[in-house]
Write a protein that holds these residues in place. Sequence first.
Motif, mmCIF file in Angstrom:
data_model
loop_
_atom_site.group_PDB
_atom_site.id
_atom_site.type_symbol
_atom_site.label_atom_id
_atom_site.label_comp_id
_atom_site.label_asym_id
_atom_site.label_seq_id
_atom_site.Cartn_x
_atom_site.Cartn_y
_atom_site.Cartn_z
ATOM 1 N N THR A 114 84.759 45.776 45.834
ATOM 2 C CA THR A 114 83.368 45.596 45.446
ATOM 3 C C THR A 114 82.496 45.258 46.651
ATOM 4 O OG1 THR A 114 84.078 44.832 43.273
ATOM 5 C CG2 THR A 114 81.822 44.307 43.929
ATOM 6 N N ALA A 116 78.175 44.578 47.851
ATOM 7 C CA ALA A 116 76.846 44.170 47.392
ATOM 8 C C ALA A 116 75.906 44.229 48.584
ATOM 9 C CB ALA A 116 76.889 42.770 46.784
ATOM 10 N N THR A 117 74.665 43.871 48.369
ATOM 11 C CA THR A 117 73.675 43.957 49.439
ATOM 12 C C THR A 117 74.120 43.203 50.687
ATOM 13 O OG1 THR A 117 71.921 44.098 47.771
ATOM 14 C CG2 THR A 117 71.264 43.535 50.025
ATOM 15 N N ILE A 153 77.995 45.987 42.999
ATOM 16 C CA ILE A 153 77.666 45.100 41.886
ATOM 17 C C ILE A 153 76.369 45.574 41.228
ATOM 18 C CG2 ILE A 153 76.923 42.760 41.268
ATOM 19 C CD1 ILE A 153 78.835 41.684 43.326
ATOM 20 N N GLY A 154 76.411 45.719 39.914
ATOM 21 C CA GLY A 154 75.250 46.153 39.157
ATOM 22 C C GLY A 154 75.207 47.633 38.875
ATOM 23 N N LEU A 174 74.734 36.823 46.984
ATOM 24 C CA LEU A 174 74.304 37.856 46.056
ATOM 25 C C LEU A 174 72.825 37.683 45.724
ATOM 26 C CD1 LEU A 174 77.306 38.014 43.539
ATOM 27 C CD2 LEU A 174 76.976 39.280 45.678
ATOM 28 N N GLU A 178 71.898 40.952 41.389
ATOM 29 C CA GLU A 178 73.363 41.076 41.438
ATOM 30 C C GLU A 178 74.027 39.939 40.673
ATOM 31 O OE1 GLU A 178 73.505 43.417 45.740
ATOM 32 O OE2 GLU A 178 73.682 41.221 45.654
ATOM 33 N N SER A 181 73.784 40.704 37.004
ATOM 34 C CA SER A 181 74.738 41.755 36.639
ATOM 35 C C SER A 181 76.157 41.207 36.571
ATOM 36 C CB SER A 181 74.668 42.902 37.647
ATOM 37 O OG SER A 181 73.433 43.566 37.587
#
Length: 315
Positions: A114, A116-117, A153-154, A174, A178, A181
Amino acid sequence: MNPRGEPTHPSLFLVLGLSMALASGAWSATMYVTQAGSDESDCSASSPCASLVRATELVASGDSLVILHVGADDAWLHKLFLTGSREPGRYRGLLVRTGGDRRDLRGFVSLATTWATDLTPSFASAALAIPNLADALTEQTGIAASVDRHVFIGSPHFLQSPFVYITAAQAFELTALELRSLGRYLREGGFVFADNALPAFEFSQAEASLRSMFKRALGNQGRLRRIPDSHTIYRCYYDFNGPPPGWEEARPRHILEGVFLEGRLVGLFADKGYVHHWAQPFGNEAQIRLGVNAVIYAMQQRMKSLQLHLVIRRP
């Protein structure tokens, strides 16, 4: 058979392979798959289709999928799930129990690390861990596992995944979207395996970020507590008396921690660096087997999975 495709003749038997949380769910639609079917059909009882790919184009979450299989040869079943693993459509995993033993499983699952930003686990072990775990699932169980490079994520794939793997070797945070989510995913039946890639360093920034992730996503419900050694995750496929050792040589800990919602384990935190064990080509049997258990546990618990029925006619 009755209108739902359930067996009525004594020479037939029905094995249910559905998430525990779905057992009380309402039936809204039923699709049928059989070896002699056609993907030009509508997957009805009178006109079954031939592949999971076609069936999952037509069903919605909570619908039922009936697999009609004739004979003792399960080569078709293997091909059915292997093809499904490569073309999962809207679903990231399907699981059916084909017998009375806990290891009598068939299905498929898509796995990914996973992102994420602010979470980009691009270190070497993170690139190898999930592919090796997927290979183990395919080779050691009846579950055909495929690998995506990563899932965000999301994203739709994140929300549809029965098993989510998050690892970090440095601090991350996050976004508000995020976190929402992630909280939604966990509350709606998802499972997160969070793995600290720097367990040898006490109170590292990576550990702090992974721990706080659950609390920020779930509030007070995101509190981590010890997973009992008697928990199902240690028994659902391979047997453990507790977690296998990790990478935390300086401060070994003989526990795993988890987040529980209404008694259901929704998040596992491993302060052990299993990512490095999973990335190894050998000498990691216990750690890989725990990963296998975690994926199977997540698939069995997943609330948004399809309901699967396997109807087998004895030859």
